[in-house]
Enzyme design. Sequence first.
Site, PDB file in Angstrom:
ATOM      1  N   GLU A   1      42.488  40.775  45.601  1.00  0.00           N
ATOM      2  CA  GLU A   1      43.313  41.774  44.906  1.00  0.00           C
ATOM      3  C   GLU A   1      44.034  42.673  45.904  1.00  0.00           C
ATOM      4  O   GLU A   1      45.185  43.052  45.711  1.00  0.00           O
ATOM      5  CB  GLU A   1      42.456  42.646  43.968  1.00  0.00           C
ATOM      6  CG  GLU A   1      41.839  41.893  42.797  1.00  0.00           C
ATOM      7  CD  GLU A   1      42.831  41.549  41.682  1.00  0.00           C
ATOM      8  OE1 GLU A   1      44.026  41.867  41.822  1.00  0.00           O
ATOM      9  OE2 GLU A   1      42.390  40.957  40.678  1.00  0.00           O
TER      10      GLU A   1
ATOM     11  N   ARG B   1      48.137  42.614  45.862  1.00  0.00           N
ATOM     12  CA  ARG B   1      48.794  43.830  45.356  1.00  0.00           C
ATOM     13  C   ARG B   1      49.328  44.690  46.497  1.00  0.00           C
ATOM     14  O   ARG B   1      50.487  45.085  46.496  1.00  0.00           O
ATOM     15  CB  ARG B   1      47.823  44.654  44.507  1.00  0.00           C
ATOM     16  CG  ARG B   1      47.346  43.899  43.270  1.00  0.00           C
ATOM     17  CD  ARG B   1      46.600  44.810  42.300  1.00  0.00           C
ATOM     18  NE  ARG B   1      45.844  44.011  41.337  1.00  0.00           N
ATOM     19  CZ  ARG B   1      45.685  44.304  40.045  1.00  0.00           C
ATOM     20  NH1 ARG B   1      46.228  45.390  39.549  1.00  0.00           N
ATOM     21  NH2 ARG B   1      44.977  43.529  39.253  1.00  0.00           N
TER      22      ARG B   1
ATOM     23  N   ASP C   1      43.870  29.775  38.937  1.00  0.00           N
ATOM     24  CA  ASP C   1      45.334  29.784  38.805  1.00  0.00           C
ATOM     25  C   ASP C   1      46.160  29.782  40.099  1.00  0.00           C
ATOM     26  O   ASP C   1      46.802  28.791  40.449  1.00  0.00           O
ATOM     27  CB  ASP C   1      45.768  30.966  37.915  1.00  0.00           C
ATOM     28  CG  ASP C   1      44.953  32.253  38.162  1.00  0.00           C
ATOM     29  OD1 ASP C   1      44.338  32.364  39.232  1.00  0.00           O
ATOM     30  OD2 ASP C   1      44.965  33.142  37.297  1.00  0.00           O
TER      31      ASP C   1
ATOM     32  N   GLU D   1      52.487  36.671  33.000  1.00  0.00           N
ATOM     33  CA  GLU D   1      52.668  35.231  33.296  1.00  0.00           C
ATOM     34  C   GLU D   1      53.689  34.536  32.403  1.00  0.00           C
ATOM     35  O   GLU D   1      54.404  33.639  32.856  1.00  0.00           O
ATOM     36  CB  GLU D   1      51.324  34.499  33.229  1.00  0.00           C
ATOM     37  CG  GLU D   1      50.325  34.911  34.310  1.00  0.00           C
ATOM     38  CD  GLU D   1      49.637  36.237  34.013  1.00  0.00           C
ATOM     39  OE1 GLU D   1      49.684  36.684  32.853  1.00  0.00           O
ATOM     40  OE2 GLU D   1      49.060  36.842  34.933  1.00  0.00           O
TER      41      GLU D   1
END
Length: 596
Positions: free
Chosen positions: A178, A182, A316, A500
Amino acid sequence: MKTLIRRWILLYALAFFLVFGFYQLASWDSSLRPARKPSPLSGRITQPVKWKKIPLRYPVSSMIALPSGTPVAIPKIQHDFGIETQGNEEERERRLAAVKQTFLHSWEGYKKHAWLQDEVTPVSGGYKNDFGGRAATLVDTLDTLWIMGLDKEFALALAALKKIDFTTTEVATLNVFETTIRYLGGLLSAYDLSEGKYSILLRKATELGDMLYTAFDTPNRLPITRWNWENGALSGEQEAPSQALSAELGSLSLEFTRLSQITGDPKYFDAVQRISNQFEKSQNDTSIPGLWPVRINPQRESFNLDRTFTFGGMSDSLYEYFPKQHMLLGGLVSQYRRLYIGAIEAAKKHLFFRPLNPGNQDILLSGTVKKNAVNFLSLQPEGQHLACFTGGMVGIAAKIFDRPDDLDVARKLVDGCVWAYESMPTGIMPESFSVVPCPDPDDCAWSRERWYDGVMDGQQRRWVETADEKAAHAQKIIEEDKLAPGFTGITDRRFLLRPEAIESVFILYRITGDTTLQDKAWRMFEAVTQHTNTSIANSAIADVTTPDPERLDSCESFWMAETLKYFYLVFAEPDVVSLDEFVFNTEAHPLRRPQR
Ligand SMILES: *[C@@H]1O[C@H](CO)[C@@H](O)[C@H](O)[C@H]1NC(C)=O
Ligand SMILES: *[C@@H]1O[C@H](CO)[C@@H](O)[C@H](O)[C@H]1NC(C)=O
């Protein structure tokens, strides 16, 4: 007597391993969940850390260099857009302005209530710090401010950046993935878009990159995905974890590669290239050759532990990054094409399926496959919002790897997610749901009986139900669970402001120039803004199947970093952040591609 003792010892050993094994299984899941309440810091570190000065425990014996040479020719992604008609331009500009206005509303809410905190809480008007307390929303949003031409706001955010220390964090366990997508992605992207004009962006990116690089300082150089950074700073012993999510290991490559490209220091690229090599080594040895399971063991370099395969959450972006890393490396490393093609061929066979739907639309969803106890593969016919990036990924790869048939697949995947949006009373797709799969895509004609059969699958059924009783039973479930035609269950009714679906609509629009995709995007935007707005910003909602859903008081940084950026770009002129010049990381941060 001896044999008896041996037998007892064996029995005890067996019992021990059974108990231990169950304990391992039980602890497996919970240890991977992000800590809701971050554990308190030991407080041993109160000063900024000079990460570069900490001696490496496990230095590499030879550094993997960035590929050199002129980038190879990669086929163009974007459609050749002609001159647009005046009517179309006016409507597009109107929509663009509406997106910008929604963005400004949320941005002002963050500024007023949560400045320099991670997230604003959009109902209560407070803030939350779930991502390390380093102004996640501000850093994540820098490039959106730039793209929307909000110069004054960009300057304000840039000035605030100076105050943020990226060498330490408020949480004891740092989520390396993360933080990379980010924060590091956000800083590098703002640096790339502003063409290197603001050196503070690179300084901060390097500061953070050097902190994260220490998470790779393990015996096999694979990173610790949930990392005790204080131990790292204090030169404590550390090794790669025995359990990790495949996406958390596999989606660091773009950011680290770009940092090496900009700074000229190869160590960041070296760190992530070792991960890709591990994925390639194991690609054909898993239960579904071509794909990797959701969970892997980096410590033992064992990538075939678990039985669940998906393009949805937890795996993903592992797949998303193969074609993207190919582009960022100027096509100079053939490995990423092989990784992608192995994965997509397996996914087309095992994961993608056509759902039964009342309009008989020829659409696809990307489901989840589990291997059961007797090693059969079974498809869970589900849709996940997180899996909606797939259409965009397949579209981009169809262009750059010259696989024209896959463009059809990409479009069907996009239409599958749009169908899920348009089926709900709010016009918004739920976080996850199940449907009726058509095993033969050519035999998928709608009938209520097929739908009812799907609804009754897995239901506790009375032994001898007549056809009429069965239909009545199914109708009762449909009414109680508020199921739209074609849906057999809604496993998570929330909408978390996720990007998405619009991401893939945007990409397919840039590839095809089909303006009906802009119309679909607009309907999605209207639905989302109508049902998530608060007086402060926009909020996640509890239930997309009720007309006036409860606001959940959460606005993750990806709302302004990703969702609104993609809504903006689908209505912007096509040369604004062209896919032929930039590659988006999985947090929608565009990084500059090398040009020939
Ligand atoms: C995996 O299988 C594919 C297809 O058969 C092949 O092209 C590829 O080289 C294999 N990868 C490895 C690492 O053996
Ligand atoms: C949300 O938007 C609608 C329509 O624009 C408006 O009527 C409503 O007051 C807004 N709700 C909040 C909480 O701001």
